[in-house]
Scaffold this active site. Structure first.
Site, short mmCIF file in Angstrom:
data_model
loop_
_atom_site.label_atom_id
_atom_site.label_comp_id
_atom_site.label_asym_id
_atom_site.label_seq_id
_atom_site.Cartn_x
_atom_site.Cartn_y
_atom_site.Cartn_z
N ASP A 79 0.80 -1.22 0.00
CA ASP A 79 0.00 0.00 0.00
C ASP A 79 0.84 1.28 0.00
OD1 ASP A 79 -2.64 -1.22 0.06
OD2 ASP A 79 -2.05 -1.97 2.02
N VAL A 81 3.71 1.99 -1.27
CA VAL A 81 4.41 2.41 -2.49
C VAL A 81 3.44 2.77 -3.61
CG1 VAL A 81 6.30 0.83 -1.87
CG2 VAL A 81 4.75 0.19 -3.69
N HIS A 104 -7.25 -3.38 -1.76
CA HIS A 104 -7.49 -2.76 -0.46
C HIS A 104 -7.71 -1.27 -0.73
CE1 HIS A 104 -7.33 -1.78 3.72
NE2 HIS A 104 -6.05 -1.47 3.79
N GLU A 223 0.30 -22.69 27.05
CA GLU A 223 -1.06 -22.28 27.42
C GLU A 223 -1.52 -21.03 26.68
OE1 GLU A 223 -3.19 -24.02 28.85
OE2 GLU A 223 -1.69 -25.56 29.28
N GLU A 227 -1.54 -23.09 22.09
CA GLU A 227 -2.88 -23.67 22.04
C GLU A 227 -3.94 -22.74 21.45
OE1 GLU A 227 -4.19 -25.82 25.47
OE2 GLU A 227 -2.22 -26.74 25.75
#
Ligand code: NAD
Ligand code: MG
Length: 329
Positions: A79, A81, A104, A223, A227
């Site tokens: 985006d 450039v 976009h 955790e 996961e």
């Protein structure tokens, strides 16, 4: 409007220039080519994109030469450039009534590019990375796409945008009509508040909370980071219902009672602030200024992120889980 009925007919006699041969550029160019359309890839001579597009069997040209005579020009470079590319290669060369296509809406929506009044300005944004857009097409499927029309100089912008979306395979899945503002603002909000910004901060704060309480970093890593994929996959495949179905009752009870305490009204207030900064252009102004100043703050913040202890722990643990990064993936 949602539509799946679209064909490439409106572009059958057209020359399509794809500028940039990265994630989206390569997928769009190859899919359009295999859909029987006339594609030339606009890349810098001697660059990586040039070599790769040639090796993929596509016609290549310097960006300005690719634009000359093209009926549709797809801007698929990063985006930041695009404004210079528009000023130097596109604006002086694009034909009247040709279409300028984006994946976009950032530059058009925030006024970084002010397209000539005599061209169509359209958008096709696949809801997935380029590799997926290519892989699904090869399997005979497609990735759903958003599409939008910002400017219809030729009177045929709608046929062209639908034909392009069909050519990259999107019409095999689903095409959802939007406008540049909605695509741009929701895309930025998603990546800032939920996907990139929100998710990584949640992981880091969780990891730090466990480590500061004296738990082993390795256990905290599993955790709070590792996961996450299991849960995201369940949500992705089957929404909240599938997630509930596959986690324990204890996990569900903890989710329902503790989740809203961690992500709460305060978080919602911050999300609304972030959205307001996107909508009134403050974020765009800040990011463009940062880019133009040489990305000093951006690079420093990224360096701090990469120096976080979770990266050291992760490197060591992932080395023992070779299935995460199969050779050649
Ligand atoms: P990318 O970084 O993967 O590739 C960009 C390409 O542009 C590279 O081949 C690069 O060499 C080339 N390039 C850089 N500067 C150039 C210049 N001055 N002239 C010509 N070529 C130049 O980019 P991407 O992720 O494919 O993004 C392209 C567009 O697609 C952006 O507008 C982006 O917002 C949008 N988009 C990306 C995704 C995604 O998942 N990556 C999804 C939807 C939309
Ligand atoms: Mg997005």
């Amino acid at each position: 409007m949602t539509t799946t009925i679209a064909t490439t007919d409106a572009l059958k006699q057209s020359k399509i220039a794809i500028l940039g041969y990265g994630s989206q550029g390569r997928a769009h160019a190859l899919n359009l080519h295999e859909s029987g359309l006339d594609v030339v890839v606009g890349v810098r001579a001697g660059g990586k994109g040039w070599t790769q597009a040639q090796a993929d069997g596509l016609r290549v040209a310097e960006p300005a030469d690719a634009v000359k005579g093209a009926d549709l020009v797809a801007v698929l470079t990063p985006d930041m450039v695009q404004p210079a590319l528009y000023a130097e290669a596109i604006a002086p060369n694009i034909k009247p009534n040709a279409a300028l296509l984006f994946a976009h809406g950032f530059n058009v929506h925030f006024g970084q590019i002010k397209p000539r009044a005599d061209i169509d300005v359209i958008l096709v944004a696949p809801k997935g990375p380029g590799a997926l857009v290519r892989r699904e097409y090869e399997k005979g499927h497609g990735v759903p796409c958003l599409f939008a029309i910002e400017q219809d100089a030729s009177g045929h912008a709608r046929e062209k945008v639908l034909a392009y979306a069909a050519g990259i395979g999107g019409a095999r899945a689903m095409l959802i009509e939007t406008h540049f503002a909605e695509e741009t603002e929701t895309d930025l909000f998603g990546e800032q508040a939920v996907l990139c910004g929100g998710a990584t901060e949640l992981v880091l704060q969780g990891f730090e909370t466990l480590v500061e309480a004296g738990y082993k970093p390795e256990v905290a890593y599993y955790e709070c980071l590792h996961e996450l994929k299991l849960i995201v996959d369940l949500l992705h495949e089957g929404g909240l219902a599938k997630m509930h179905q596959f986690v324990s009752e204890t996990a569900q009870y903890g989710d329902l009672t503790r989740g809203p305490r961690v992500i709460n009204d305060e978080t919602r207030t911050r999300m609304r602030e972030v959205l307001a900064e996107i909508r009134d252009g403050r974020f765009a102004k800040e990011w463009v200024a940062e880019y133009e100043a040489g990305n000093g703050n951006y690079n420093a913040m990224k360096q701090r992120d990469l120096a976080h202890p979770i990266e050291q722990v992760g490197l060591a643990l992932r080395a023992r889980m070779p299935w995460l990064n199969p050779a050649g993936a």
